[in-house]
Design an enzyme around this catalytic site. Structure first.
Site, mmCIF file in Angstrom:
data_model
loop_
_atom_site.group_PDB
_atom_site.id
_atom_site.type_symbol
_atom_site.label_atom_id
_atom_site.label_comp_id
_atom_site.label_asym_id
_atom_site.label_seq_id
_atom_site.Cartn_x
_atom_site.Cartn_y
_atom_site.Cartn_z
ATOM 1 N N PRO A 6 1.997 -34.324 13.532
ATOM 2 C CA PRO A 6 3.317 -34.928 13.607
ATOM 3 C C PRO A 6 3.863 -34.955 15.026
ATOM 4 O O PRO A 6 3.727 -33.991 15.776
ATOM 5 C CB PRO A 6 4.174 -34.039 12.706
ATOM 6 C CG PRO A 6 3.386 -32.839 12.421
ATOM 7 C CD PRO A 6 1.977 -33.158 12.669
ATOM 8 N N GLU A 7 4.461 -36.065 15.377
ATOM 9 C CA GLU A 7 5.140 -36.212 16.663
ATOM 10 C C GLU A 7 6.641 -36.269 16.374
ATOM 11 O O GLU A 7 7.061 -36.013 15.244
ATOM 12 C CB GLU A 7 4.631 -37.478 17.375
ATOM 13 C CG GLU A 7 3.104 -37.466 17.528
ATOM 14 C CD GLU A 7 2.529 -38.693 18.212
ATOM 15 O OE1 GLU A 7 3.181 -39.228 19.109
ATOM 16 O OE2 GLU A 7 1.420 -39.119 17.834
ATOM 17 N N HIS A 32 -3.688 -24.654 0.849
ATOM 18 C CA HIS A 32 -3.331 -24.596 2.267
ATOM 19 C C HIS A 32 -1.932 -24.064 2.534
ATOM 20 O O HIS A 32 -1.461 -24.140 3.661
ATOM 21 C CB HIS A 32 -3.509 -25.973 2.901
ATOM 22 C CG HIS A 32 -4.924 -26.470 2.843
ATOM 23 N ND1 HIS A 32 -5.977 -25.718 3.314
ATOM 24 C CD2 HIS A 32 -5.461 -27.607 2.361
ATOM 25 C CE1 HIS A 32 -7.104 -26.394 3.132
ATOM 26 N NE2 HIS A 32 -6.830 -27.537 2.554
ATOM 27 N N ARG A 54 -5.247 -27.065 9.055
ATOM 28 C CA ARG A 54 -6.018 -26.650 10.239
ATOM 29 C C ARG A 54 -5.465 -25.411 10.947
ATOM 30 O O ARG A 54 -6.062 -24.946 11.915
ATOM 31 C CB ARG A 54 -6.117 -27.816 11.217
ATOM 32 C CG ARG A 54 -6.969 -28.941 10.665
ATOM 33 C CD ARG A 54 -7.021 -30.121 11.587
ATOM 34 N NE ARG A 54 -7.720 -29.826 12.823
ATOM 35 C CZ ARG A 54 -7.791 -30.669 13.838
ATOM 36 N NH1 ARG A 54 -7.203 -31.833 13.795
ATOM 37 N NH2 ARG A 54 -8.457 -30.333 14.912
ATOM 38 N N ARG A 81 4.629 -36.812 39.908
ATOM 39 C CA ARG A 81 3.394 -36.242 39.363
ATOM 40 C C ARG A 81 2.175 -36.894 39.994
ATOM 41 O O ARG A 81 2.189 -38.095 40.260
ATOM 42 C CB ARG A 81 3.342 -36.462 37.845
ATOM 43 C CG ARG A 81 4.339 -35.640 37.076
ATOM 44 C CD ARG A 81 3.767 -34.285 36.753
ATOM 45 N NE ARG A 81 4.807 -33.389 36.324
ATOM 46 C CZ ARG A 81 4.765 -32.693 35.178
ATOM 47 N NH1 ARG A 81 3.730 -32.820 34.378
ATOM 48 N NH2 ARG A 81 5.738 -31.874 34.869
#
Length: 292
Positions: A2-3, A94, A114, A156
DNA sequence: CCTGCCGCCTGCGCGC
DNA sequence: TGCGCGCAGGCGGCAG
């Protein structure tokens, strides 16, 4: 996985379903889920028992549930879910942690195939957990400083997609929305950040905001049952994706075939015509030197 | 300080 | 059918 849009969808669900409720029992079913809680699973459970959740907040992909001055901090990792439902339903394989409430209503389950996600008690973290002090503001929160972001981005020395994925520069963007935003901005993922013009940097930020906003409207992106809201329902932004996961398919804008390139042990998707590979950094430097 | 790489996990689809 | 491989929405820690 998820973002920001997916995490925000989950946050909104938690705000609706658990705020104002008092935790009764806490079960940690997999110790890895609370690995950042250094005092261990038993302490994690003990410290949360009897506490009343007073809010549901988020920065980037982190979310937290304030309890008085402190908070329960969560990150969903690649496959984490926070589900609210009938406490009597079977506990699936899970489920890593489970919370029941004193009102005997729907329980809260942290499910994570995971186990990259985690839960942690964040002392003094009601407003902003100290554990995530290194996470930059996300583009949808009031604290986000547009000018500061553009300036830092251009300072950057790295590739543009790398920079967008760096949560200490700007938070909430992951692999899907980085690719989608770069496509909208017509910029290549490998573009050197120190060659970005100011308009290009501004365009990048606008594209990021647009794609995150659009995805949020749609309830997030789901390819399968791994990403769901607190009620287990999928978002439908997946049908609006232009390049992510579309290798070999036509670009919705120009029809050229979308390509997929290896990138940081993952993938970068782009349109070879709308987002041409940048000239080398050297060429950019030469060009800039010539023009000044 | 900044940048880049690696490991952490499970499960799925693919080619052989 | 089985098996190995690559791949998957992410992060923290650490080396240079």
């Amino acid at each position: 996985m998820p973002e920001l849009p997916e995490v925000e969808t989950v946050r909104a669900g938690l705000e609706r379903h658990v705020v104002g409720r008092t935790i009764d029992t806490v079960e940690v079913l997999h110790p890895r889920a609370v690995r950042r809680h250094l005092a261990g699973p038993a302490d994690f459970a003990a410290v949360l028992r009897g506490r009343t959740i007073t809010g549901a907040r988020r920065r980037g992909k982190y979310l937290w549930l304030p309890v008085a001055e402190d908070a329960l901090l969560a990150h969903l990792g690649m496959s984490g879910q926070l589900l609210v439902g009938d406490p009597a339903r079977p506990v699936s394989a899970h489920v890593r942690a489970r919370f029941t409430f004193t009102d005997a209503g729907p329980d809260l389950r942290f499910t994570d195939q995971r186990t990259f996600g985690h839960l942690v008690w964040a002392g003094g973290g009601a407003v902003l957990p100290p554990l995530i002090a290194h996470i930059a503001p996300d583009p949808l929160e009031p604290a986000f400083d547009e000018e500061a972001f553009i300036a830092r981005l251009r300072l950057r020395h790295t590739g543009l997609k790398r920079a967008l994925l760096d949560q200490s520069l700007v938070s909430g963007i992951g692999n899907i929305y980085a690719d989608e935003a770069l496509w909208r901005a017509r910029l290549h993922w490998a573009r050197a950040t120190d060659t970005l013009t100011r308009p290009e940097a501004t365009r990048t930020l606008s594209a990021v905001r647009e794609v995150l906003g659009d995805a949020l409207q749609a309830g997030g992106t789901s390819f399968d049952s791994l990403y769901v809201n607190v009620n287990g329902e999928s978002g439908y932004f997946g049908r609006s994706l232009s390049v992510y996961g579309k290798a070999g398919q036509p670009c919705p804008r120009c029809g050229a075939l979308i390509r997929r390139d290896p990138f940081m042990n993952r993938s970068a998707h782009s349109c070879p015509r709308c987002q041409p590979r940048p000239r080398s950094r050297r060429d950019h430097r030469d060009l800039r030197d010539r023009s000044t």
